[in-house]
Design a protein around this motif. Structure first.
Motif, PDB file in Angstrom:
ATOM      1  N   LEU A  11      10.392   6.450  -9.064  1.00  0.00           N
ATOM      2  CA  LEU A  11       9.921   7.735  -9.596  1.00  0.00           C
ATOM      3  C   LEU A  11      11.081   8.678  -9.890  1.00  0.00           C
ATOM      4  O   LEU A  11      11.037   9.446 -10.858  1.00  0.00           O
ATOM      5  N   ASP A  12      12.141   8.609  -9.057  1.00  0.00           N
ATOM      6  CA  ASP A  12      13.323   9.444  -9.306  1.00  0.00           C
ATOM      7  C   ASP A  12      14.010   9.052 -10.609  1.00  0.00           C
ATOM      8  O   ASP A  12      14.480   9.904 -11.370  1.00  0.00           O
ATOM      9  N   ASN A  13      14.124   7.743 -10.822  1.00  0.00           N
ATOM     10  CA  ASN A  13      14.881   7.246 -11.968  1.00  0.00           C
ATOM     11  C   ASN A  13      14.048   7.133 -13.240  1.00  0.00           C
ATOM     12  O   ASN A  13      14.599   7.069 -14.334  1.00  0.00           O
ATOM     13  N   HIS A  14      12.731   7.080 -13.077  1.00  0.00           N
ATOM     14  CA  HIS A  14      11.851   6.896 -14.237  1.00  0.00           C
ATOM     15  C   HIS A  14      10.643   7.830 -14.147  1.00  0.00           C
ATOM     16  O   HIS A  14       9.498   7.374 -14.151  1.00  0.00           O
ATOM     17  N   PRO A  15      10.911   9.136 -14.069  1.00  0.00           N
ATOM     18  CA  PRO A  15       9.785  10.076 -13.974  1.00  0.00           C
ATOM     19  C   PRO A  15       8.932  10.094 -15.243  1.00  0.00           C
ATOM     20  O   PRO A  15       7.820  10.615 -15.233  1.00  0.00           O
ATOM     21  N   ASP A  16       9.491   9.509 -16.310  1.00  0.00           N
ATOM     22  CA  ASP A  16       8.755   9.465 -17.575  1.00  0.00           C
ATOM     23  C   ASP A  16       7.873   8.232 -17.700  1.00  0.00           C
ATOM     24  O   ASP A  16       7.287   7.988 -18.759  1.00  0.00           O
ATOM     25  N   ALA A  17       7.785   7.425 -16.650  1.00  0.00           N
ATOM     26  CA  ALA A  17       6.929   6.231 -16.716  1.00  0.00           C
ATOM     27  C   ALA A  17       5.473   6.643 -16.910  1.00  0.00           C
ATOM     28  O   ALA A  17       5.042   7.730 -16.485  1.00  0.00           O
ATOM     29  N   ALA A  18       4.723   5.773 -17.568  1.00  0.00           N
ATOM     30  CA  ALA A  18       3.318   6.080 -17.864  1.00  0.00           C
ATOM     31  C   ALA A  18       2.387   5.661 -16.734  1.00  0.00           C
ATOM     32  O   ALA A  18       1.302   6.228 -16.573  1.00  0.00           O
ATOM     33  N   ARG A  19       2.808   4.672 -15.942  1.00  0.00           N
ATOM     34  CA  ARG A  19       1.877   4.101 -14.968  1.00  0.00           C
ATOM     35  C   ARG A  19       2.655   3.235 -13.986  1.00  0.00           C
ATOM     36  O   ARG A  19       3.741   2.755 -14.291  1.00  0.00           O
ATOM     37  N   VAL A  20       2.066   3.042 -12.808  1.00  0.00           N
ATOM     38  CA  VAL A  20       2.565   2.083 -11.822  1.00  0.00           C
ATOM     39  C   VAL A  20       1.521   0.988 -11.669  1.00  0.00           C
ATOM     40  O   VAL A  20       0.330   1.282 -11.540  1.00  0.00           O
ATOM     41  N   VAL A  21       1.962  -0.267 -11.682  1.00  0.00           N
ATOM     42  CA  VAL A  21       1.064  -1.394 -11.417  1.00  0.00           C
ATOM     43  C   VAL A  21       1.500  -2.051 -10.119  1.00  0.00           C
ATOM     44  O   VAL A  21       2.686  -2.384  -9.957  1.00  0.00           O
ATOM     45  N   LEU A  22       0.559  -2.215  -9.191  1.00  0.00           N
ATOM     46  CA  LEU A  22       0.814  -2.941  -7.942  1.00  0.00           C
ATOM     47  C   LEU A  22       0.139  -4.298  -8.080  1.00  0.00           C
ATOM     48  O   LEU A  22      -1.093  -4.394  -8.062  1.00  0.00           O
ATOM     49  N   CYS A  23       0.953  -5.354  -8.228  1.00  0.00           N
ATOM     50  CA  CYS A  23       0.489  -6.654  -8.726  1.00  0.00           C
ATOM     51  C   CYS A  23       0.046  -7.603  -7.613  1.00  0.00           C
ATOM     52  O   CYS A  23       0.254  -8.806  -7.697  1.00  0.00           O
ATOM     53  N   GLY A  24      -0.575  -7.073  -6.576  1.00  0.00           N
ATOM     54  CA  GLY A  24      -1.202  -7.928  -5.565  1.00  0.00           C
ATOM     55  C   GLY A  24      -0.347  -8.214  -4.351  1.00  0.00           C
ATOM     56  O   GLY A  24       0.855  -7.964  -4.340  1.00  0.00           O
ATOM     57  N   ASP A  25      -1.006  -8.753  -3.306  1.00  0.00           N
ATOM     58  CA  ASP A  25      -0.433  -8.814  -1.958  1.00  0.00           C
ATOM     59  C   ASP A  25      -0.008  -7.400  -1.545  1.00  0.00           C
ATOM     60  O   ASP A  25       1.125  -7.140  -1.135  1.00  0.00           O
ATOM     61  N   LEU A  26      -0.988  -6.504  -1.642  1.00  0.00           N
ATOM     62  CA  LEU A  26      -0.770  -5.123  -1.213  1.00  0.00           C
ATOM     63  C   LEU A  26      -0.497  -5.092   0.280  1.00  0.00           C
ATOM     64  O   LEU A  26       0.320  -4.307   0.768  1.00  0.00           O
ATOM     65  N   THR A  27      -1.217  -5.947   1.008  1.00  0.00           N
ATOM     66  CA  THR A  27      -1.080  -6.014   2.463  1.00  0.00           C
ATOM     67  C   THR A  27      -0.745  -7.432   2.889  1.00  0.00           C
ATOM     68  O   THR A  27      -0.859  -8.380   2.106  1.00  0.00           O
ATOM     69  N   HIS A  28      -0.349  -7.571   4.163  1.00  0.00           N
ATOM     70  CA  HIS A  28      -0.007  -8.897   4.685  1.00  0.00           C
ATOM     71  C   HIS A  28      -1.220  -9.583   5.308  1.00  0.00           C
ATOM     72  O   HIS A  28      -1.366 -10.801   5.228  1.00  0.00           O
ATOM     73  N   ASN A  29      -2.096  -8.778   5.948  1.00  0.00           N
ATOM     74  CA  ASN A  29      -3.225  -9.357   6.684  1.00  0.00           C
ATOM     75  C   ASN A  29      -4.583  -8.833   6.217  1.00  0.00           C
ATOM     76  O   ASN A  29      -5.599  -9.143   6.841  1.00  0.00           O
ATOM     77  N   ALA A  30      -4.596  -8.010   5.179  1.00  0.00           N
ATOM     78  CA  ALA A  30      -5.843  -7.407   4.677  1.00  0.00           C
ATOM     79  C   ALA A  30      -6.575  -6.611   5.758  1.00  0.00           C
ATOM     80  O   ALA A  30      -7.798  -6.518   5.748  1.00  0.00           O
ATOM     81  N   ALA A  31      -5.834  -6.024   6.668  1.00  0.00           N
ATOM     82  CA  ALA A  31      -6.435  -5.245   7.754  1.00  0.00           C
ATOM     83  C   ALA A  31      -6.615  -3.788   7.311  1.00  0.00           C
ATOM     84  O   ALA A  31      -5.764  -3.247   6.594  1.00  0.00           O
ATOM     85  N   PRO A  32      -7.717  -3.146   7.741  1.00  0.00           N
ATOM     86  CA  PRO A  32      -7.948  -1.748   7.323  1.00  0.00           C
ATOM     87  C   PRO A  32      -6.761  -0.818   7.565  1.00  0.00           C
ATOM     88  O   PRO A  32      -6.453   0.010   6.688  1.00  0.00           O
TER      89      PRO A  32
END
Ligand SMILES: [Fe+2]
Length: 266
Positions: free
Chosen positions: A36-57
């Motif tokens: 975000l510091d280097n690319h504040p002009d980005a249009a969007r962030v994509v988080l491409c899966g494996d957000l978590t390690h154990n899928a725990a709440p």
């Protein structure tokens, strides 16, 4: 030109835990701040899966907190380490299919981003990916309605084999069906994936494939039949996809390296 920031394989764990001695949450927070510091002009962030390690709440709660101050829209995707029920409990407003699969799209200028859900919660091996007919049909519809836009397809499991036999064993089992549909559409400029925890370039049916590293733990460069959980402490990274009038440009940024000053050589 438009920019899209991509993080994949974040693998958040509960507070106080680590993976091979690394703190995935600290790494993600560091990487997101860097992006975000280097690319504040980005249009969007994509988080491409494996957000978590154990899928725990608590892990999804940590992701919510980490994204709390992000000023950009975020596309959330699932990987083999995620599970839909706890994810949706933490992110109840996320766009999804009527079947409950987490697939969505976003149009940016002359491009359409399509995010797929390759998670197979019934996989006998736990970690391989699958796209059922409903998910593929939904993809066909989004491709057909893209009009003049070029399409970037995001899929956690890459639709190619990588030479890491352990990872290929838990790859996208029906990747041929995906490639056939993308080829038939004729408007897909780039496929973006994760899953391998290594920077890899390839192609599927003539379409370029970019696989990004994790912000945390990586796959060691050991081709062949290695345990897919084999991991190494190499620099964490995020991807930066540039969408231009002339095509797509893909960068990978190792944000966890110590800061250095660039110098002009004599
Ligand atoms: Fe992963």
């Amino acid at each position: 030109m438009q920019k899209v920031i991509v993080f994949t394989d974040i693998h958040l764990v509960p507070e106080g835990q680590t993976i091979i001695g690394l703190d995935p949450c600290a790494r993600f927070v560091q990487g997101l701040a860097h992006a975000l510091d280097n690319h504040p002009d980005a249009a969007r962030v994509v988080l491409c899966g494996d957000l978590t390690h154990n899928a725990a709440p608590p892990e999804y709660a940590r992701l919510r907190a980490a994204l709390d101050t992000c000023p950009l829209p975020v596309s959330l995707m699932l990987g083999n380490h995620d599970r839909r029920a706890p994810f949706l409990a933490a992110f109840p407003d996320v766009e999804r299919m009527e079947t409950g699969h987490i697939q969505h799209h976003a149009d940016i200028g002359g491009y359409r981003l399509i995010c797929l859900d390759t998670l197979n919660e019934e996989a006998e091996d736990t970690h391989s990916g699958w796209l059922c007919p409903a998910r593929l049909d939904w993809l066909d519809e989004r491709l057909a309605e893209a009009g003049d836009r070029q399409v970037i397809v995001f899929a956690h499991h890459p639709p190619i084999e990588t030479g890491f036999k352990g990872m290929d064993w838990i790859g996208l089992k029906n990747r041929a069906a995906l490639i056939a549909r993308l080829r038939a559409a004729g408007n897909v400029a780039q496929i973006v994936s994760g899953h391998i925890h290594r920077t890899i370039q390839g192609s599927a049916g003539g379409i370029p494939v970019a696989i990004f590293k994790s912000p945390c733990h990586q796959m060691p460069m050991a081709l062949g039949y290695q345990d897919p959980s084999l991991s190494i402490d190499e620099p964490g990274a995020y991807g930066l996809v540039l969408l231009t009038d002339d095509g797509v440009i893909v960068h990978s940024e190792d944000f966890s390296l110590p800061p250095r000053n660039a110098q002009i050589y004599a």
